[in-house]
Design a protein around this motif. Structure first.
Motif, short mmCIF file in Angstrom:
data_model
loop_
_atom_site.label_atom_id
_atom_site.label_comp_id
_atom_site.label_asym_id
_atom_site.label_seq_id
_atom_site.Cartn_x
_atom_site.Cartn_y
_atom_site.Cartn_z
N UNK A 1 7.96 5.59 2.40
CA UNK A 1 8.77 4.69 1.58
C UNK A 1 8.72 3.27 2.13
N UNK A 2 8.73 3.13 3.44
CA UNK A 2 8.69 1.80 4.05
C UNK A 2 7.40 1.06 3.69
N UNK A 3 6.27 1.72 3.81
CA UNK A 3 4.99 1.08 3.48
C UNK A 3 4.93 0.75 2.00
N UNK A 4 5.37 1.66 1.15
CA UNK A 4 5.34 1.41 -0.30
C UNK A 4 6.24 0.22 -0.64
N UNK A 5 7.43 0.16 -0.05
CA UNK A 5 8.32 -0.98 -0.30
C UNK A 5 7.66 -2.29 0.14
N UNK A 6 7.01 -2.28 1.29
CA UNK A 6 6.33 -3.48 1.77
C UNK A 6 5.24 -3.92 0.81
N UNK A 7 4.43 -2.98 0.34
CA UNK A 7 3.36 -3.31 -0.60
C UNK A 7 3.94 -3.88 -1.89
N UNK A 8 4.96 -3.25 -2.41
CA UNK A 8 5.58 -3.73 -3.66
C UNK A 8 6.19 -5.12 -3.43
N UNK A 9 6.87 -5.31 -2.31
CA UNK A 9 7.48 -6.61 -2.01
C UNK A 9 6.42 -7.71 -1.95
N UNK A 10 5.27 -7.43 -1.35
CA UNK A 10 4.22 -8.43 -1.19
C UNK A 10 3.49 -8.75 -2.50
N UNK A 11 3.62 -7.87 -3.48
CA UNK A 11 2.90 -8.05 -4.74
C UNK A 11 3.58 -9.12 -5.58
N UNK A 12 2.84 -10.18 -5.85
CA UNK A 12 3.39 -11.31 -6.59
C UNK A 12 2.76 -11.50 -7.97
N UNK A 13 1.50 -11.14 -8.12
CA UNK A 13 0.79 -11.49 -9.35
C UNK A 13 0.16 -10.29 -10.05
N UNK A 14 0.92 -9.25 -10.24
CA UNK A 14 0.46 -8.13 -11.05
C UNK A 14 -0.42 -7.12 -10.34
N UNK A 15 -1.14 -6.37 -11.16
CA UNK A 15 -1.91 -5.21 -10.72
C UNK A 15 -2.97 -5.58 -9.67
N UNK A 16 -3.67 -6.69 -9.85
CA UNK A 16 -4.72 -7.07 -8.91
C UNK A 16 -4.13 -7.29 -7.52
N UNK B 1 -3.06 -2.22 3.18
CA UNK B 1 -2.27 -1.17 3.81
C UNK B 1 -3.16 -0.01 4.25
N UNK B 2 -4.16 0.30 3.44
CA UNK B 2 -5.10 1.38 3.79
C UNK B 2 -5.85 1.04 5.07
N UNK B 3 -6.23 -0.24 5.21
CA UNK B 3 -6.95 -0.67 6.40
C UNK B 3 -6.06 -0.60 7.63
N UNK B 4 -4.85 -1.13 7.53
CA UNK B 4 -3.89 -1.07 8.64
C UNK B 4 -2.48 -1.29 8.10
N UNK B 5 -1.71 -0.22 7.95
CA UNK B 5 -0.36 -0.34 7.39
C UNK B 5 0.54 -1.29 8.17
N UNK B 6 0.26 -1.47 9.45
CA UNK B 6 1.10 -2.36 10.26
C UNK B 6 1.02 -3.80 9.76
N UNK B 7 -0.13 -4.18 9.19
CA UNK B 7 -0.27 -5.54 8.67
C UNK B 7 0.70 -5.80 7.53
N UNK B 8 0.77 -4.89 6.56
CA UNK B 8 1.69 -5.13 5.44
C UNK B 8 3.15 -5.08 5.88
N UNK B 9 3.45 -4.27 6.88
CA UNK B 9 4.81 -4.24 7.43
C UNK B 9 5.13 -5.59 8.06
N UNK B 10 4.20 -6.11 8.86
CA UNK B 10 4.40 -7.41 9.50
C UNK B 10 4.60 -8.50 8.46
#
Length: 96
Positions: free
Chosen positions: A40-55, A64-73
């Motif tokens: 849930x934490x990683x998904x929330x981070x990804x959704x939060x970082x998403x600003x301009x739609x699907x792309x 996140x797939x490459x390194x989930x710690x990056x999106x958390x940071x």
């Protein structure tokens, strides 16, 4: 795909509006192929970082797939004037 918490589904409805079905399909694909993203934490981070739609959403999932710690940071921490990152959000908790 498991059922996501209500706060995540609500935030996705706001951010993706008419693209919600596509966003859910993309998310399901990434979660199925990369079990370690199924947090849930990683998904929330990804959704939060998403600003301009699907792309943007898919780009953040790739990151996140490459390194989930990056999106958390990037989602939870802010840096000011070269200082050490400071945690300003906690996505272990809900969006609300």
């Amino acid at each position: 795909m498991r059922e996501l918490p209500k706060d995540i589904t609500d935030e996705m409805k706001i951010r993706f509006d008419s693209d919600l079905i596509s966003a859910n399909k993309i998310l399901a694909k990434y979660l199925t192929e990369n079990d370690y993203l199924n947090s849930d934490r990683i998904i929330r981070c990804v959704v939060y970082l998403t600003q301009n739609g699907i792309e943007s959403f898919e780009k953040n999932l790739i990151l996140a797939k490459t390194d989930p710690r990056d999106v958390i940071l990037w989602a939870e921490y802010e840096r000011g004037n070269g200082a050490e990152p400071k945690r300003v959000r906690d996505f272990n908790k809900t969006f609300q």
